[in-house]
Scaffold this motif. Structure first.
Motif: not given
Ligand SMILES: [Zn+2]
Lengths: 422, 220
Positions: B81, B83-84, B95, B97, B100
């Protein structure tokens, strides 16, 4: 507007569990309702027609060679116009169906809700049956490996065993506890019907390797059968069973990953319980649903084993029953190893678990299983064991508070309920 | 613009080819086989009917297709991912999370090494795998993945399997690969050697003996 109501169980009955049974689903289920008419003389399906709904608890259309098989049942019971739906949630189908009935009565949408569970699994060979069940694993990644649920559970047990220093004998204690408890349950229990004698630790240790650390006698067997439990509001509980009703004071339902490997570091669990939990060895959905049910019932997590008098849990394998103890918080004030060595879940222990025999002793016809557990717990809390069992060797005298656990996948969906004698 | 998984246009779908592929195993549907009748000891009549029913499934892999194509090429493709930063194998095409917001993940090539997290020695399994018994089913953390993947560990003496042992990923020969999990398996890292025999290993070895014998009979 419907008003929130307290939720009760006013009756319940189970057919014998065996494999295979030469019956159709409608006669199996009709038997449970006719028995209910005898046990709960004031009950009438007309009350369901006028003020109720029916929740059907059934796992696999593959086994049933029939989609929506509960449609066959519903009109066979003489019911038309009455709302009905079916719950399927893997091994937790029974627990989830009970949860649905609980929610309906709690919300005031229905006053009488029979939960009718059934599974006929002998329609295919045993190996095909195991393969059908394994379709509940992620078929894109897991089915083609040739493993089935026993193998996955054994993998989860291995890390649990290592983490807490447990031995095969510790698990075998649980297996024979449940097999031998079923001997007191009598002719409805699969172990009583098919083996018919008590087993020893040596028997378990000498039995065939299924998937280390599991041997043949550590596992439940495929079975067929049905069960009906009568969920209702206070008014009907008083009308039906003034002396034999329990209240559902706590209900929790939680979920975890379909593939066990994905719960090694799932963000949702890390946020809730910190790094490293549940990993592959713990059942987080069991812990979470227990926390919810305990809170509703005013039971303290750390002292839960002292506040619960009897429990019926989902022992598909001796190892998973052990993992369930831990997830229910019962080992918080001790260690898992000491918990079993102190004989806590035995009949003579502080929290007799699966006195009815559980899945290992009583059987596991998936859609009926969680309801069988709930019914056994209901009998314990209402003093009905002498009426229902062959002997009172597995009666927990004066039990006030009971726990019922139902469990699916590799711990993918788990429900926990607290029952209280009224 | 919100990025979504694309929905391919169906107008180019080759119905003719699909029909041809459906003939791989001719489907029979409901086929009458047999009837048996009798009476139980108590006089209850019984009738059993055997009826055959089959199906050929087509698994369409959609957004997971790069993973399957990777297997055909002898690569393990996981996801990351942006983002994370979480890496997972098996892949997750969105993702996991919550913050996200189902971000569409990127494909990354995983190293062909991992750590064995837990395992079992199978003495019984599904029909298709019986002749391979006893085999080891292992959960392995591949590379920096935050998830473990289950697959077979090929090891000469299964009782020597240990948690936290390093493993390598081996692929089937190119001509045998099919784009499914069965294209690869685990083997102990050649640099690893097992700890000496102990009571548990001896016990597992003993439990395996009748399984070897049973499989020998099965193969005969
Ligand atoms: Zn993520």
């Amino acid at each position: 507007m419907p008003e929130q109501q307290q939720v009760y169980i006013a009756g319940g009955t189970t057919t014998p569990f065996d494999y295979p049974v030469n019956l159709q689903i409608e006669e199996l289920v009709a038997n449970t309702i006719r028995q209910l008419y005898k046990d709960v003389p004031n009950f009438h399906l007309k009350d369901v027609r006028d003020n109720g709904m029916v929740v059907y608890s059934h796992f696999s259309v593959h086994f049933a060679h029939q989609l929506t098989s509960y449609w066959i049942l519903h009109d066979h019971l003489g019911l038309v116009g009455v709302p009905h739906f079916r719950i399927d949630n893997g091994g937790n189908t029974g627990g989830s169906a009970l949860y649905a009935a609980y929610a309906l009565v709690r919300a005031g949408l229905a006053d009488v809700v029979p939960v009718i569970g059934y599974e006929l699994m002998g329609s295919v060979s045993q190996s095909k049956g195991s393969e059908f069940i394994a379709i509940a694993s992620d078929t894109r990644y897991e089915a083609m490996l040739g493993a089935n649920y026993t193998n996955y559970y054994a993998g989860l047990a291995r890390i649990f065993m290592e983490k807490y220093g447990l031995t095969e004998e510790d698990f075998a204690e649980i297996a024979i506890k449940n097999k031998n408890n079923a001997m007191a349950t009598g002719e409805k229990a699969q172990h009583y019907r098919t083996v018919g004698k008590k087993l020893t630790i040596d028997d378990v240790m000498a039995s065939r390797l299924i998937s280390y650390p599991l041997k043949k006698w550590d596992c439940c067997f495929m079975s067929e059968g049905a069960a009906t439990i009568l969920v209702c509001n206070e008014k009907y509980a008083k009308q039906y069973s003034p002396d034999h009703s329990i209240e559902i004071t706590g209900a929790g339902l939680s979920s975890c990953t379909i593939r066990a490997g994905d719960r090694y570091a799932f963000p949702g669990w890390t946020e809730k319980y910190g790094e490293g939990y549940p990993g592959l060895g713990e059942f987080a959905a069991c812990r979470h649903s227990a926390e919810v049910a305990y809170k509703m019932a005013g039971i303290d997590w750390k002292d839960s084993h002292k506040q619960i008098d009897v429990a019926e849990v989902h022992d598909a394998f001796s190892t998973s029953e052990f993992q369930i103890y831990n997830a229910l918080g019962w080992c918080e004030s001790t260690t898992p190893k000491q918990f079993i060595r102190d004989k806590m879940p035995m009949m003579e222990g502080e929290i007799p678990t699966n006195p009815g025999g559980g899945l290992i002793g009583y059987g596991h016809p998936v859609g009926a299983t969680g309801l069988m557990s709930a019914i056994e717990c209901y009998y314990q809390l209402t003093g009905l064991i002498p009426r229902e069992h062959k002997s009172t060797d597995n009666e927990v005298k004066d039990a006030e508070v009971g726990l019922v656990n139902s469990h699916a996948g590799t711990g993918t969906s788990i429900s926990n309920f607290i029952f209280k004698r009224v | 613009m919100t990025k979504l998984h694309p929905t391919p246009n169906n107008k180019d779908f080759d119905w003719k080819e699909w029909k041809e592929l459906s003939k791989l195993i001719p489907e029979k549907g409901w086929v009458w086989q047999n009837v048996r009748t009798g009476s139980a000891e108590d006089g209850t009549d019984w009738v059993e009917q055997q009826i055959y029913y089959d199906m050929l499934y087509t698994f369409r892999l959609g957004a997971l297709s790069p993973y399957a194509k990777g297997l055909l090429n002898g690569q393990l493709l996981g996801t990351k991912c942006a983002k994370c930063g979480d890496i997972t194998f098996p892949p997750r095409v969105n993702c996991w999370t919550l913050d996200c917001k189902l971000e569409i993940t990127d494909w990354i090539e995983m190293p062909l090494t991992g750590i064995l997290h837990t395992y079992t020695i199978c003495g019984f399994a599904a029909k298709s795998a019986l002749k391979k018994l006893p085999f080891v089913l292992a959960y392995v953390l591949v590379g920096e993945s935050k998830t473990a993947i289950a697959n077979i560990l090929k090891i000469d003496e299964p009782w020597h399997t240990e948690t936290n042992m390093p493993v390598i990923i081996k692929f089937a020969n190119e001509e045998d690969r099919v784009g499914n999990i069965i294209d690869f398996w685990f083997e102990p890292d050649p640099k690893w050697s097992p700890s000496p025999m102990n009571a548990e290993k001896e016990r597992i070895k003993k439990l395996c003996e009748p399984v070897y014998e049973w499989v020998r009979r099965l193969k005969r």
